[in-house]
Design an enzyme around this catalytic site. Sequence first.
Site, PDB file in Angstrom:
ATOM      1  N   TYR A   1       0.850  -1.182   0.000  1.00 12.73           N
ATOM      2  CA  TYR A   1       0.000   0.000   0.000  1.00 12.73           C
ATOM      3  C   TYR A   1       0.890   1.238   0.000  1.00 12.73           C
ATOM      4  O   TYR A   1       1.873   1.305   0.728  1.00 12.73           O
ATOM      5  CB  TYR A   1      -0.886   0.008   1.253  1.00 12.73           C
ATOM      6  CG  TYR A   1      -1.759   1.238   1.374  1.00 12.73           C
ATOM      7  CD1 TYR A   1      -3.012   1.284   0.762  1.00 12.73           C
ATOM      8  CD2 TYR A   1      -1.334   2.357   2.092  1.00 12.73           C
ATOM      9  CE1 TYR A   1      -3.807   2.411   0.861  1.00 12.73           C
ATOM     10  CE2 TYR A   1      -2.127   3.487   2.189  1.00 12.73           C
ATOM     11  CZ  TYR A   1      -3.361   3.506   1.570  1.00 12.73           C
ATOM     12  OH  TYR A   1      -4.151   4.630   1.668  1.00 12.73           O
TER      13      TYR A   1
ATOM     14  N   GLU B   1      -3.136   7.613  -4.304  1.00 11.09           N
ATOM     15  CA  GLU B   1      -3.061   6.308  -3.637  1.00 11.09           C
ATOM     16  C   GLU B   1      -2.871   5.183  -4.636  1.00 11.09           C
ATOM     17  O   GLU B   1      -3.528   5.162  -5.679  1.00 11.09           O
ATOM     18  CB  GLU B   1      -4.355   6.079  -2.850  1.00 11.09           C
ATOM     19  CG  GLU B   1      -4.401   4.764  -2.094  1.00 11.09           C
ATOM     20  CD  GLU B   1      -5.788   4.481  -1.517  1.00 11.09           C
ATOM     21  OE1 GLU B   1      -5.976   4.679  -0.312  1.00 11.09           O
ATOM     22  OE2 GLU B   1      -6.684   4.064  -2.281  1.00 11.09           O
TER      23      GLU B   1
END
Length: 385
Positions: free
Chosen positions: A108, A196
């Site tokens: 992530y 992101e």
Amino acid sequence: MKIHEYQAKEILSEYSIPTSKGAVARTPSEVEEIAEQMGGNVVVKAQVHAGGRGAAGGVKLVNTAKEASDFAQQLLGSNLVTHQTSPDGVPVNEVLVEEPIDISKEYYLAIVVDSDARSPIIMASESGGMDIEEVASRSPEKIIRVAIDPIVGLQGYQCRHLAYGLNLPAENIRPMTSLIENLYKVFESKDCSLAEINPLAITTEGQLIALDAKLNLDDDSLFRHPDLSGLRDKEQEDPLEVKAIDAGIAYIKLDGDVGCMVNGAGLAMATMDTIHLANAMPANFLDVGGGASEEQVAQAFKLILSDPNVKRILVNIFGGILRCDVAARGIVEACGSEDHTVPIVVRMLGTNVEEGKEILKSSGLSVTLVDDMKQAAQMIKNSIA
Ligand code: GDP
Ligand code: MN
């Protein structure tokens, strides 16, 4: 403003961040054609302004072009409901067809404006993928955070700290530090509030690749990016918010049932606090602005009236440049000849207040006039059946 995954991936590619090969399609036959060209083995992904698509059945790996078009047939024209959408979901009008990647591990990586740090921060985790929200709430220590001084900029040592913290295989350290630098370049140059990549995957061949991408752009900077404003997809946005943007009204839809119309952002915030103190929940934030016209007030009030969740309305006007009589006329105009039964509590002060009150009193609307915020809160409380 949010944009779609495929649009975000195009931007990432321009900044040398690896993404999968793919194409976007609007019909099942387009999907079939693209999948055919890729050899049948593809990933089909719903393009919506919401995460959680994987868990909601919006992402599928298929083996044939026929399977791809069947899945697209199912998705296109339907609403996808994920844990990030309202219960009605968001419409799927486009799907992304991509070459599938063999994943060895999912990471992530995100950059977000953090109001506590008063700066952008980078968040990274070696437990990336679909369960990242669970990781964040159950084992927050698995997320590394690094604050970036916006003046000094992202430093090499910070990238290395992140890359080593992710326990990457040695050969991925350098590619990861460049990738983080490139993502920060995207974040900065496109005026993002969020950039992101989840998952940021390492393939079985050991390559880093962005399998998903989310860029949120700061609305207030869009004037600097005419190319990006064209990416707005109004169908993904709340219809009331779209109307408000078009009318130049600052409006944000919320979950409660007390509609509120206020002039001035600070007063609007204070009004929402007052509603909370009355144990009620605002249905919206709405600032008509300091110098709104009768027409703008009417449009703002119509927005509130058209929200089916609104059970009562609180109007809080401090008449300075916006005169109370103008606000009152706007409200009356918005209600028109229709029979509105929602109780309206109005607190008005300032320029032409008597005239404003008179207009409301003689309008035949179910308006209760109050003089201060305390009374307004009390009236909201009383209106809870
Ligand atoms: P989200 O659920 O909306 O965040 O959608 P993602 O784009 O992140 O996709 C969800 C999941 O699908 C990912 O976490 C991956 O595990 C999986 N996925 C996406 N693309 C591929 C791919 O090319 N190959 C494989 N094996 N899995 C993929
Ligand atoms: Mn994702």
